[in-house]
Design a protein around this motif. Sequence first.
Motif, PDB file in Angstrom:
ATOM      1  N   LEU B  66       0.821  -1.208   0.000  1.00 30.24           N
ATOM      2  CA  LEU B  66       0.000   0.000   0.000  1.00 30.24           C
ATOM      3  C   LEU B  66       0.859   1.263   0.000  1.00 30.24           C
ATOM      4  N   MET B  67       1.950   1.241   0.796  1.00 25.88           N
ATOM      5  CA  MET B  67       2.863   2.393   0.831  1.00 25.88           C
ATOM      6  C   MET B  67       3.527   2.576  -0.524  1.00 25.88           C
ATOM      7  N   PHE B  70       1.112   4.292  -2.717  1.00 22.93           N
ATOM      8  CA  PHE B  70       1.004   5.713  -2.389  1.00 22.93           C
ATOM      9  C   PHE B  70       2.189   6.482  -2.948  1.00 22.93           C
ATOM     10  N   LEU B  71       3.391   5.940  -2.723  1.00 25.09           N
ATOM     11  CA  LEU B  71       4.588   6.650  -3.175  1.00 25.09           C
ATOM     12  C   LEU B  71       4.608   6.741  -4.697  1.00 25.09           C
ATOM     13  N   PHE B  74       2.177   9.516  -5.512  1.00 26.35           N
ATOM     14  CA  PHE B  74       2.480  10.888  -5.111  1.00 26.35           C
ATOM     15  C   PHE B  74       3.836  11.383  -5.595  1.00 26.35           C
ATOM     16  N   ALA B  75       4.783  10.466  -5.819  1.00 26.21           N
ATOM     17  CA  ALA B  75       6.123  10.908  -6.204  1.00 26.21           C
ATOM     18  C   ALA B  75       6.128  11.718  -7.504  1.00 26.21           C
ATOM     19  N   LEU B  78       5.729  15.420  -7.396  1.00 24.95           N
ATOM     20  CA  LEU B  78       6.846  16.268  -6.982  1.00 24.95           C
ATOM     21  C   LEU B  78       7.473  16.944  -8.186  1.00 24.95           C
ATOM     22  N   PHE B  79       7.387  16.284  -9.320  1.00 31.05           N
ATOM     23  CA  PHE B  79       7.983  16.849 -10.528  1.00 31.05           C
ATOM     24  C   PHE B  79       6.925  17.474 -11.411  1.00 31.05           C
ATOM     25  N   GLY B  80       5.815  17.785 -10.804  1.00 29.18           N
ATOM     26  CA  GLY B  80       4.755  18.462 -11.532  1.00 29.18           C
ATOM     27  C   GLY B  80       3.985  17.561 -12.465  1.00 29.18           C
TER      28      GLY B  80
ATOM     29  N   MET C   1      11.377  23.196 -12.603  1.00 29.42           N
ATOM     30  CA  MET C   1      10.822  23.399 -11.274  1.00 29.42           C
ATOM     31  C   MET C   1      11.424  22.367 -10.309  1.00 29.42           C
ATOM     32  N   TYR C   3      11.621  20.678  -6.421  1.00 27.60           N
ATOM     33  CA  TYR C   3      10.780  20.492  -5.249  1.00 27.60           C
ATOM     34  C   TYR C   3      11.668  20.521  -4.018  1.00 27.60           C
ATOM     35  N   PHE C 188       4.157  13.204  -0.055  1.00 29.66           N
ATOM     36  CA  PHE C 188       5.301  12.338  -0.337  1.00 29.66           C
ATOM     37  C   PHE C 188       6.129  12.115   0.910  1.00 29.66           C
ATOM     38  N   TYR C 191       4.348   9.791   3.459  1.00 29.26           N
ATOM     39  CA  TYR C 191       4.366   8.372   3.112  1.00 29.26           C
ATOM     40  C   TYR C 191       5.783   7.815   3.102  1.00 29.26           C
ATOM     41  N   THR C 195       6.857   4.743   5.311  1.00 30.95           N
ATOM     42  CA  THR C 195       7.424   3.569   4.645  1.00 30.95           C
ATOM     43  C   THR C 195       8.729   3.152   5.318  1.00 30.95           C
TER      44      THR C 195
END
Lengths: 243, 219, 223
Positions: B66-67, B70-71, B74-75, B78-80, C1, C3, C188, C191, C195
Amino acid sequence: MSLITLTDLHKSYGPHEVLKGISLTIEAGEVIALIGKSGSGKSTLLRCINGLEPFQRGGIDITGLPVTTNPAELRALRQRVGMIFQQFNLFPHMTVGRNVMLAPMVVKKQSKAHAEATARQMLDRVGLAGRFDSYPGQMSGGQQQRVAIARALAMEPLALLCDEITSALDPELVNEVLAVMRDLARQGMTLVMVTHEMRFAREVCHRLVFMHQGRIHEVGPPAEIFTAPKTTELRQFIGLEPV
Amino acid sequence: MMAFSTWDIIRNLLLATRWTIALSLAAFIGGGLLGFLILVLRIIPSRAAGLAARAYIEIFQGTPLLMQLFLAFFAPALFGMNVPAWVAAFCALTAWSAAFLAEIWRGCVQAVPLGQWEAGASLGLSYAAQLRHIVLPQALRLAIAPTVGFMVQVVKGTALTSIIGFVELSKAGSIITNATFAPFTVYGCVALIYFALCWPISFGSRWLEGKLNVAHHAH
Amino acid sequence: MTYHFDFGAVLVYWPALLHGVLITLELTGFGAVLGVGLGIVCAYIRLGGPRPLRFIIGVYVEMIRNTPFLVQLFFIFFGLPALGLSLSAIAAAILATVINLGAYSTEIIRAGIEGTPAGQTEAGASLGLTKFESFRHIILKPALARIWPALSAQIIIVMLGTAICSQIAVQELTYAASFIQSRSFRAFEAYFVVTALYLALAILLRQTLRLGGKFLFPWERSR
Ligand SMILES: Nc1ncnc2c1ncn2[C@@H]1O[C@H](COP(=O)(O)OP(=O)(O)OP(=O)(O)O)[C@@H](O)[C@H]1O
Ligand SMILES: [Mg+2]
């Protein structure tokens, strides 16, 4: 009354008849060796007497009690007859002391103190007084087999069944086990053993039972069996006649 | 509100099951390819490669799937970048499967007796040739049953992708539950569909194991 | 950009993380002890119990092993109230964990029992022990010792699987991550930190189980 009586015992594995009518009586205090070629049914006979194998026909009677397949009766019977195995079959997860104490405590409901006292005494009898807290895995084969003997003795059986108890041992360890057996014989324990140690059988046993193809071929005192064998099979077995 | 019959429920669930199957297959294949790469890194005689492979396996076996989902989800943000749920789901499941498959296969390679490598070496075969011609063919046979068995884990793993919003069987179950207020029936059906997918695979894996082992003992 | 990572924004919520770790450990602890206990009972029955019971346990094991934990959890938490059995989130999570590990450990322990050398059972019988006494005193411990690595691996898988319990609002570690990211808007980082915590827990749990094995099965050391 004799201790163990076998009458016309028949045993088959599927279509293969392994014991073809065995009759034999064993008196209390007798020391008996079962001899015979590999596959002649010696182990099967011992295992039947201990109720480890069911049989099809005939009967086994121990001090007046028949060997049946009823679990409760079998347990009562096994408290009278101990068994020692070729591969020792010690419980690896228990110390030597615990191995010996287990059955008296669980089966005979003895107190821990009582069982421990008996265990120490029995280990002393087989020359392992100092190894109470060792694990079987830390001991030599000869020592393990002596623990197995102590474990059987702790149930105070009327007879011991021994199936080739020195066959899994290195040659230099055989004598320490045989010495214990010799002591037991001297003290009057009833012993029924399968053995290939002919010298030992000759010196210690009262009677030898020669088995051949699932039948008892000859029975007699060692002197008679070794010096005056009646049948060709026995003469071949003890090497008096070429096969 | 529209009324759902049990048949409607099942039909909708079965439609969503297509996505469970598609994702399972994609992740299994992706995981297999990546897993093989990691296996090779793990067993070649290079300390650095071995260490990297072990770290990879440790991380992906030592953290919740699950983690990882998620990563993966969502990761990229971070780079748009915004990735759709199915991309994140595929990437995470692939990476996760690869770790387990690499470890399963390593066990199979190790089960090939050392003498086989040595026999190959004594014939003058290179390391790669020993691996390719002697060890892998034998390991492959051992690997079939557990690899098929792992497929079940992948199918079950896809259920987690519902949490990041991928609409497969489990997500469809939640959606239909919210519409029907019949969680017992819906989740019961969902469980049965998963069972219908997974049990034949489990059974096949066990059957293969028995069959291959018997053949193994025979010689 | 580019982060800019800001783990500090996540780490200030350490009490929530700690609470999450504790709940995760609670789930794992209950799950492991009760689940393995259930597995021992089921394995015993499956190998020697009455036929109908054996069949029922077989169905249970196959059902659980061939469906996702997520669905089992939802079925227990959302579905069972329809039968009049409403559980709190944490109770449902523990029940689901126990049932799940119970099924896996039944199979693992069964394999361990089946690996018992025939001589051990015979020695027990020849000393007059009943079948159950033999199981309890002679068979069980060595069987567990044989499969301890597999059982440990399964317990770790179950620990990692409890992450899913966040979906029914059990406040374990993953729930803490969601909570923190909703407050800090650092998804991020939240999590990632969690993790890493799971990885640390997994490694710790593995070592603990290894030590536990040494303690529970001391005779193996003398080999
Ligand atoms: N569990 C079994 N199933 C089928 N056949 C068996 C089984 N155990 C023994 N037998 C067969 O029964 C016969 C007698 O075996 P048994 O072990 O009693 O011989 P033995 O006299 O003790 O031989 P050994 O000196 O080799 O120990 C053999 O032909 C053997 O193949
Ligand atoms: Mg024999």
